[in-house]
Every structure is written in structure tokens, then in C-alpha cells.
Design a protein around this motif. Structure first.
Motif, PDB file in Angstrom:
ATOM      1  N   THR A   8      28.712 103.346 107.715  1.00 23.50           N
ATOM      2  CA  THR A   8      28.279 103.967 106.462  1.00 23.50           C
ATOM      3  C   THR A   8      29.502 104.651 105.852  1.00 23.50           C
ATOM      4  OG1 THR A   8      27.611 106.003 107.570  1.00 23.50           O
ATOM      5  CG2 THR A   8      25.902 104.333 107.227  1.00 23.50           C
ATOM      6  N   SER A  10      31.174 106.829 102.119  1.00 23.46           N
ATOM      7  CA  SER A  10      30.922 107.550 100.872  1.00 23.46           C
ATOM      8  C   SER A  10      32.208 107.569 100.059  1.00 23.46           C
ATOM      9  CB  SER A  10      30.433 108.966 101.149  1.00 23.46           C
ATOM     10  OG  SER A  10      31.408 109.696 101.853  1.00 23.46           O
ATOM     11  N   THR A  37      23.315 103.379  99.042  1.00 22.22           N
ATOM     12  CA  THR A  37      22.172 104.080  99.643  1.00 22.22           C
ATOM     13  C   THR A  37      21.901 105.434  99.010  1.00 22.22           C
ATOM     14  OG1 THR A  37      23.630 105.005 101.347  1.00 22.22           O
ATOM     15  CG2 THR A  37      22.462 102.961 101.889  1.00 22.22           C
ATOM     16  N   SER A  38      22.768 105.882  98.112  1.00 24.70           N
ATOM     17  CA  SER A  38      22.581 107.216  97.544  1.00 24.70           C
ATOM     18  C   SER A  38      21.787 107.159  96.249  1.00 24.70           C
ATOM     19  CB  SER A  38      23.937 107.878  97.276  1.00 24.70           C
ATOM     20  OG  SER A  38      24.686 107.095  96.386  1.00 24.70           O
ATOM     21  N   GLN A  40      20.983 108.338  92.594  1.00 22.35           N
ATOM     22  CA  GLN A  40      21.726 108.938  91.494  1.00 22.35           C
ATOM     23  C   GLN A  40      21.110 108.451  90.187  1.00 22.35           C
ATOM     24  OE1 GLN A  40      25.771 107.700  91.317  1.00 22.35           O
ATOM     25  NE2 GLN A  40      25.321 105.554  91.517  1.00 22.35           N
ATOM     26  N   VAL A  74      28.941 108.176  95.542  1.00 18.84           N
ATOM     27  CA  VAL A  74      28.055 107.132  96.048  1.00 18.84           C
ATOM     28  C   VAL A  74      28.202 107.041  97.563  1.00 18.84           C
ATOM     29  CG1 VAL A  74      29.732 105.266  95.716  1.00 18.84           C
ATOM     30  CG2 VAL A  74      27.307 104.739  95.734  1.00 18.84           C
ATOM     31  N   THR A  75      27.092 106.795  98.244  1.00 21.58           N
ATOM     32  CA  THR A  75      27.118 106.462  99.666  1.00 21.58           C
ATOM     33  C   THR A  75      26.623 105.025  99.804  1.00 21.58           C
ATOM     34  OG1 THR A  75      24.904 107.357 100.022  1.00 21.58           O
ATOM     35  CG2 THR A  75      26.761 108.838 100.441  1.00 21.58           C
TER      36      THR A  75
END
Length: 84
Positions: A8, A10, A37-38, A40, A74-75
Motif C-alpha cells: 500500500t 500514499s 483506496t482513499s 476524496q 491519495v492512497t
């Protein structure tokens, strides 16, 4: 074929960063893709490029460069699919 999550990551706004993953068999056909995955506002937008480095006769390393195309953090997950 099988799939999985390798890592993972970011990125801050407009950041580009490079990851690597090693000891993959050279006989495998591996596809790399990034999945945001984030949450927003608006859709997360990332781009990536993959380079392969042969380590020896049986193993290779993948270098994955990921770029955040937005002004928001962003992740994401670094995912793979092995086709052979």
C-alpha cells in the motif's frame, strides 16, 4: 491466473514516487496495476510505469513509479496479476 496486493502506498498532491518488489520468477508474466483506496472529492487519478530489472537467470525486480495526478493526497494498493 492469480492476483494479490503487494503493498500500500500514499502520495501527497502531485507527488511521484518509486517502489520496487523483488525476487519474482523471470518465467512469470506479471501485470502491475494501482488501485486508489482513499476517499476524496472527485475521482482519484494516478498514473504508473513499470520497469523490469533482471537480477539473475531466474529472478527479476519490478520498479514501479506512481504519480498522483491531482492536488489532493491519495492512497492506493499496488496490485499484481500473474498470468503464467
Amino acid at each position: 491466473m492469480w492476483t494479490g496486493v503487494q503493498w500500500t502506498g500514499s502520495l501527497v498532491a502531485n507527488e511521484t514516487r518509486r517502489w520496487f518488489t523483488h525476487s519474482w520468477p523471470t518465467t512469470w508474466h506479471v501485470i502491475w496495476y494501482m488501485m486508489p483506496t482513499s476517499p476524496q472529492s472527485g475521482a482519484a487519478q494516478i498514473d504508473w510505469d513499470v520497469a523490469v530489472e533482471r537480477v539473475n537467470a531466474t529472478q527479476c525486480t519490478y520498479w514501479i513509479t506512481v504519480k498522483n495526478l491531482t492536488s489532493n493526497p491519495v492512497t492506493f494498493e499496488g496490485r499484481y496479476a500473474v498470468l503464467s
